[in-house]
Design a protein around this motif. Structure first.
Motif, PDB file in Angstrom:
ATOM      1  N   PRO A 206      14.398 -17.691  70.014  1.00 18.84           N
ATOM      2  CA  PRO A 206      14.190 -18.108  68.616  1.00 18.84           C
ATOM      3  C   PRO A 206      13.100 -19.154  68.475  1.00 18.84           C
ATOM      4  CG  PRO A 206      16.527 -17.971  69.099  1.00 18.84           C
ATOM      5  CD  PRO A 206      15.820 -17.800  70.409  1.00 18.84           C
ATOM      6  N   ARG A 207      13.019 -20.075  69.423  1.00 20.86           N
ATOM      7  CA  ARG A 207      12.020 -21.139  69.324  1.00 20.86           C
ATOM      8  C   ARG A 207      10.603 -20.575  69.360  1.00 20.86           C
ATOM      9  NH1 ARG A 207      10.669 -26.322  69.735  1.00 20.86           N
ATOM     10  NH2 ARG A 207       8.924 -26.909  71.069  1.00 20.86           N
ATOM     11  N   PHE A 208      10.342 -19.645  70.280  1.00 23.98           N
ATOM     12  CA  PHE A 208       9.008 -19.075  70.356  1.00 23.98           C
ATOM     13  C   PHE A 208       8.692 -18.283  69.093  1.00 23.98           C
ATOM     14  CE2 PHE A 208       6.119 -15.572  71.427  1.00 23.98           C
ATOM     15  CZ  PHE A 208       5.032 -16.291  71.888  1.00 23.98           C
ATOM     16  N   LEU A 209       9.657 -17.556  68.582  1.00 23.13           N
ATOM     17  CA  LEU A 209       9.429 -16.779  67.360  1.00 23.13           C
ATOM     18  C   LEU A 209       9.119 -17.686  66.185  1.00 23.13           C
ATOM     19  CD1 LEU A 209      12.255 -14.112  67.795  1.00 23.13           C
ATOM     20  CD2 LEU A 209       9.782 -13.715  67.943  1.00 23.13           C
ATOM     21  N   LEU A 210       9.820 -18.823  66.101  1.00 19.20           N
ATOM     22  CA  LEU A 210       9.522 -19.773  65.027  1.00 19.20           C
ATOM     23  C   LEU A 210       8.133 -20.377  65.188  1.00 19.20           C
ATOM     24  CD1 LEU A 210      12.906 -21.668  64.584  1.00 19.20           C
ATOM     25  CD2 LEU A 210      11.821 -20.108  62.964  1.00 19.20           C
ATOM     26  N   SER A 211       7.721 -20.612  66.433  1.00 18.58           N
ATOM     27  CA  SER A 211       6.377 -21.153  66.660  1.00 18.58           C
ATOM     28  C   SER A 211       5.302 -20.160  66.242  1.00 18.58           C
ATOM     29  CB  SER A 211       6.197 -21.538  68.131  1.00 18.58           C
ATOM     30  OG  SER A 211       6.118 -20.383  68.954  1.00 18.58           O
ATOM     31  N   GLN A 212       5.673 -18.872  66.208  1.00 14.42           N
ATOM     32  CA  GLN A 212       4.751 -17.831  65.744  1.00 14.42           C
ATOM     33  C   GLN A 212       4.960 -17.500  64.262  1.00 14.42           C
ATOM     34  OE1 GLN A 212       2.367 -16.500  67.988  1.00 14.42           O
ATOM     35  NE2 GLN A 212       3.149 -18.254  69.147  1.00 14.42           N
ATOM     36  N   HIS A 213       5.754 -18.338  63.569  1.00 13.84           N
ATOM     37  CA  HIS A 213       6.050 -18.174  62.140  1.00 13.84           C
ATOM     38  C   HIS A 213       6.744 -16.846  61.849  1.00 13.84           C
ATOM     39  CE1 HIS A 213       3.499 -21.705  61.570  1.00 13.84           C
ATOM     40  NE2 HIS A 213       2.562 -21.096  62.295  1.00 13.84           N
ATOM     41  N   LYS A 214       7.600 -16.409  62.764  1.00 11.68           N
ATOM     42  CA  LYS A 214       8.373 -15.169  62.584  1.00 11.68           C
ATOM     43  C   LYS A 214       9.837 -15.533  62.346  1.00 11.68           C
ATOM     44  CE  LYS A 214       5.251 -12.512  65.588  1.00 11.68           C
ATOM     45  NZ  LYS A 214       5.135 -11.696  66.825  1.00 11.68           N
ATOM     46  N   ARG A 215      10.106 -16.047  61.156  1.00 18.33           N
ATOM     47  CA  ARG A 215      11.442 -16.560  60.868  1.00 18.33           C
ATOM     48  C   ARG A 215      12.499 -15.446  60.869  1.00 18.33           C
ATOM     49  NH1 ARG A 215      14.174 -20.819  58.965  1.00 18.33           N
ATOM     50  NH2 ARG A 215      15.971 -20.390  57.625  1.00 18.33           N
ATOM     51  N   GLN A 216      12.172 -14.301  60.312  1.00 14.40           N
ATOM     52  CA  GLN A 216      13.151 -13.219  60.257  1.00 14.40           C
ATOM     53  C   GLN A 216      13.520 -12.725  61.656  1.00 14.40           C
ATOM     54  OE1 GLN A 216      14.814 -12.166  57.580  1.00 14.40           O
ATOM     55  NE2 GLN A 216      13.736 -13.757  56.417  1.00 14.40           N
ATOM     56  N   GLU A 217      12.514 -12.595  62.515  1.00 12.66           N
ATOM     57  CA  GLU A 217      12.796 -12.181  63.891  1.00 12.66           C
ATOM     58  C   GLU A 217      13.614 -13.238  64.620  1.00 12.66           C
ATOM     59  OE1 GLU A 217       9.981 -12.005  62.352  1.00 12.66           O
ATOM     60  OE2 GLU A 217       8.868 -10.167  62.824  1.00 12.66           O
ATOM     61  N   ALA A 218      13.333 -14.513  64.335  1.00 11.73           N
ATOM     62  CA  ALA A 218      14.091 -15.595  64.959  1.00 11.73           C
ATOM     63  C   ALA A 218      15.553 -15.562  64.525  1.00 11.73           C
ATOM     64  CB  ALA A 218      13.461 -16.944  64.624  1.00 11.73           C
ATOM     65  N   MET A 219      15.794 -15.296  63.240  1.00 16.56           N
ATOM     66  CA  MET A 219      17.162 -15.199  62.741  1.00 16.56           C
ATOM     67  C   MET A 219      17.889 -14.017  63.382  1.00 16.56           C
ATOM     68  SD  MET A 219      17.505 -17.717  60.569  1.00 16.56           S
ATOM     69  CE  MET A 219      18.795 -17.344  59.402  1.00 16.56           C
ATOM     70  N   ALA A 220      17.168 -12.899  63.567  1.00 15.53           N
ATOM     71  CA  ALA A 220      17.782 -11.732  64.208  1.00 15.53           C
ATOM     72  C   ALA A 220      18.113 -12.027  65.672  1.00 15.53           C
ATOM     73  CB  ALA A 220      16.833 -10.531  64.110  1.00 15.53           C
ATOM     74  N   ALA A 221      17.239 -12.770  66.342  1.00 12.73           N
ATOM     75  CA  ALA A 221      17.499 -13.140  67.730  1.00 12.73           C
ATOM     76  C   ALA A 221      18.718 -14.046  67.831  1.00 12.73           C
ATOM     77  CB  ALA A 221      16.277 -13.837  68.326  1.00 12.73           C
ATOM     78  N   PRO A 235      13.637 -26.491  62.718  1.00  8.35           N
ATOM     79  CA  PRO A 235      13.019 -27.777  62.949  1.00  8.35           C
ATOM     80  C   PRO A 235      11.633 -27.825  62.339  1.00  8.35           C
ATOM     81  CG  PRO A 235      12.949 -26.450  64.936  1.00  8.35           C
ATOM     82  CD  PRO A 235      13.779 -25.704  63.940  1.00  8.35           C
ATOM     83  N   PRO A 236      11.133 -29.022  62.004  1.00  2.00           N
ATOM     84  CA  PRO A 236       9.802 -29.132  61.419  1.00  2.00           C
ATOM     85  C   PRO A 236       8.758 -28.493  62.330  1.00  2.00           C
ATOM     86  CG  PRO A 236      10.961 -31.248  61.379  1.00  2.00           C
ATOM     87  CD  PRO A 236      11.784 -30.311  62.171  1.00  2.00           C
ATOM     88  N   LEU A 237       7.805 -27.781  61.727  1.00  2.00           N
ATOM     89  CA  LEU A 237       6.801 -27.098  62.535  1.00  2.00           C
ATOM     90  C   LEU A 237       6.008 -28.070  63.371  1.00  2.00           C
ATOM     91  CD1 LEU A 237       5.430 -24.367  60.114  1.00  2.00           C
ATOM     92  CD2 LEU A 237       6.933 -24.077  62.077  1.00  2.00           C
ATOM     93  N   GLY A 238       5.847 -29.266  62.881  1.00  2.00           N
ATOM     94  CA  GLY A 238       5.111 -30.267  63.655  1.00  2.00           C
ATOM     95  C   GLY A 238       5.816 -30.645  64.919  1.00  2.00           C
ATOM     96  N   ALA A 239       7.139 -30.463  64.965  1.00  2.00           N
ATOM     97  CA  ALA A 239       7.906 -30.818  66.159  1.00  2.00           C
ATOM     98  C   ALA A 239       7.958 -29.686  67.165  1.00  2.00           C
ATOM     99  CB  ALA A 239       9.327 -31.208  65.776  1.00  2.00           C
ATOM    100  N   GLN A 240       7.452 -28.516  66.779  1.00  2.00           N
ATOM    101  CA  GLN A 240       7.555 -27.376  67.670  1.00  2.00           C
ATOM    102  C   GLN A 240       6.498 -27.404  68.756  1.00  2.00           C
ATOM    103  OE1 GLN A 240       7.550 -23.814  65.405  1.00  2.00           O
ATOM    104  NE2 GLN A 240       9.248 -24.418  64.141  1.00  2.00           N
ATOM    105  N   HIS A 241       5.392 -28.062  68.513  1.00  2.00           N
ATOM    106  CA  HIS A 241       4.320 -28.121  69.498  1.00  2.00           C
ATOM    107  C   HIS A 241       4.056 -29.580  69.823  1.00  2.00           C
ATOM    108  CE1 HIS A 241       3.298 -23.857  69.160  1.00  2.00           C
ATOM    109  NE2 HIS A 241       3.501 -24.005  67.862  1.00  2.00           N
ATOM    110  N   GLN A 242       4.318 -29.951  71.073  1.00  2.00           N
ATOM    111  CA  GLN A 242       4.066 -31.305  71.522  1.00  2.00           C
ATOM    112  C   GLN A 242       3.082 -31.228  72.679  1.00  2.00           C
ATOM    113  OE1 GLN A 242       7.766 -33.210  72.376  1.00  2.00           O
ATOM    114  NE2 GLN A 242       8.701 -32.533  70.491  1.00  2.00           N
ATOM    115  N   ASP A 243       1.814 -31.084  72.364  1.00  2.00           N
ATOM    116  CA  ASP A 243       0.796 -30.912  73.382  1.00  2.00           C
ATOM    117  C   ASP A 243       0.592 -32.209  74.152  1.00  2.00           C
ATOM    118  OD1 ASP A 243       0.397 -28.311  72.591  1.00  2.00           O
ATOM    119  OD2 ASP A 243      -1.154 -28.854  71.132  1.00  2.00           O
ATOM    120  N   PHE A 244       0.309 -32.050  75.453  1.00  2.00           N
ATOM    121  CA  PHE A 244       0.046 -33.199  76.306  1.00  2.00           C
ATOM    122  C   PHE A 244      -1.447 -33.442  76.356  1.00  2.00           C
ATOM    123  CE2 PHE A 244      -1.091 -34.867  80.476  1.00  2.00           C
ATOM    124  CZ  PHE A 244      -0.337 -36.029  80.498  1.00  2.00           C
TER     125      PHE A 244
END
Length: 412
Positions: A206-221, A235-244
């Motif tokens: 689900p997390r990867f799907l949300l990072s790809q803005h695929k909310r429906q697929e994430a809900m199905a997963a 979670p807020p989209l800004g919190a999904q990517h924490q680049d180093f």
């Protein structure tokens, strides 16, 4: 960082009102992904029984001399180093699921090449392919499992990854006791084949799907994995990517744990634990044990038991205490093993063999080899210390939220 900020950056989604998910398909998905670490462990342990078998093989089978045997065991690390880099690239571009599916292919292809090998280069090529798959699996499988697990089972499922690696090593040792190298390679194709089959029916995280803005697929997963999806908070989209960024290494709160974590991982690898796994049976042959295969199985059993023990007692005993104790045990055991070889060097016992008819019966076949028990005992202590050290080290790095870019995943 405030508690509220920490809660926002949690990698998994949360149910409203604290309700616990009821789905159990998450265990099936975790098992499918854990077949990757199992295959990884089998590939690591494969060389231990395969090298003596290849040395005994009659033409036209390829023959291994000492130099070729060294390359046959070690070349898997080169593939794993490349696989670690490739796995990091695939993880965020192809996704967690597809990365696991793809890593099954070099596992199967590598063992298939070894099975059909007619010369040394085919053997080395097959080992290189399995090493590539090891590097990918060791990176992707823990990420997939952590992102599909809900909080109540996240620790349990996360602990299974390292346990599956050492179980794969033990499986290779046990199978090598009765199978010659070709059939052992055929057996090596089985776990990744099952992983490939099962992962085709498992969802993306689900997390990867949300990072790809695929909310429906994430809900199905979520519905498939946990049996519940309605009302889950994203979670807020800004919190999904924490680049180093390298600039962050200037902060003491970043570079100090980073250096400690990298150093501990480096020293753990330099302790020689991989060499023991790759050449366990050869080591016991050099130690003049008649049944070196049985001695290797004993080592594999010890590793599985102490990996499981470390997972159970780690939170109570503490990482630092167990790491210190493990280091002391490993120093003592390697010193004792070296002393055994020194004491038997050049003596009349050098041509004798020690029989291992049972786990508790290790009487020397020659009375001049009174310290024969020292070889198995010290090696078992070394493996026990190494298993606990690695388990505590990986858990500590996870707690520090460290992701080592140089780690190739070769951690038995």
């Amino acid at each position: 960082m405030t508690p509220e900020d920490q809660e926002e950056t949690q990698p998994l989604l949360r149910p409203p009102g604290g309700s616990a998910p009821r789905g159990r398909r998450v265990f099936l998905a975790a098992f499918a992904a854990a077949l990757g670490p199992l295959s990884f462990g089998f590939a690591l342990g494969y060389s231990s029984p395969a090298i003596p078998s290849l040395r005994r093989a009659a033409p036209p089978a390829p023959h291994l001399d000492e130099d070729a045997a060294s390359w046959f065991g070690a070349i898997v690390t080169l593939g794993a180093a490349a696989g670690g880099v490739l796995g990091g690239w695939l993880l965020d571009r192809a996704g967690r699921k597809l990365s696991l599916v793809l890593c099954a292919l070099p596992f199967v292809a590598g063992f298939a090449v070894i099975t059909a090998a007619q010369n040394l280069w085919m053997l080395l090529g097959g080992r290189l392919l399995t090493g590539l798959a090891c590097g990918i699996a060791s990176l992707v499988a823990p990420v997939y499992i952590s992102e599909i697990a809900y909080p109540e089972v996240r620790g349990l499922l996360g602990s299974c990854v390292q346990l599956m690696v050492v179980t794969g090593i033990l499986l290779a040792y046990l199978a090598g006791w009765v199978l010659e190298w070709r059939w052992l390679a055929v057996l090596g194709c089985v776990p990744p084949s099952f992983m490939l089959l099962l992962m085709c029916f498992m969802p993306e995280t689900p997390r990867f799907l949300l990072s790809q803005h695929k909310r429906q697929e994430a809900m199905a997963a979520m519905q498939f994995l946990w049996g519940y999806a309605q009302g889950w908070e994203e979670p807020p989209l800004g919190a999904q990517h924490q680049d180093f960024h390298m600039a962050q290494l200037r902060r003491p709160g970043v570079y100090k744990p980073f250096i400690i974590g990298i150093s501990l991982m480096a020293f753990q690898q330099l302790s020689g634990v991989n060499a023991v796994m790759f050449y366990a049976e050869t080591i016991f042959e050099e130690a003049k044990f008649k049944d070196s295969s049985l001695a290797s199985v004993v080592v594999g059993v010890i590793q599985v038991l102490f990996t499981a023990t470390a997972a159970l007692i780690m939170d109570r005993a503490g990482r630092r205490l167990l790491l210190t104790l493990s280091g002391v045990v490993m120093v003592f055991s390697t010193s004792a093993f070296g002393a055994y070889f020194k004491l038997t060097e050049g003596g009349p016992s050098n041509s004798s063999h020690v029989d291992l008819p049972a786990l508790v019966s290790m009487e020397p076949a020659d009375t001049n080899v009174g310290l024969a028990w020292l070889a198995v005992g010290s090696m078992c202590l070394f493996i026990a210390g190494g298993a606990q050290a690695l388990r505590c080290l990986l858990a500590g790095l996870c707690l520090l939220h460290l992701r080592c870019p140089f780690h190739s995943g070769l951690c038995p």
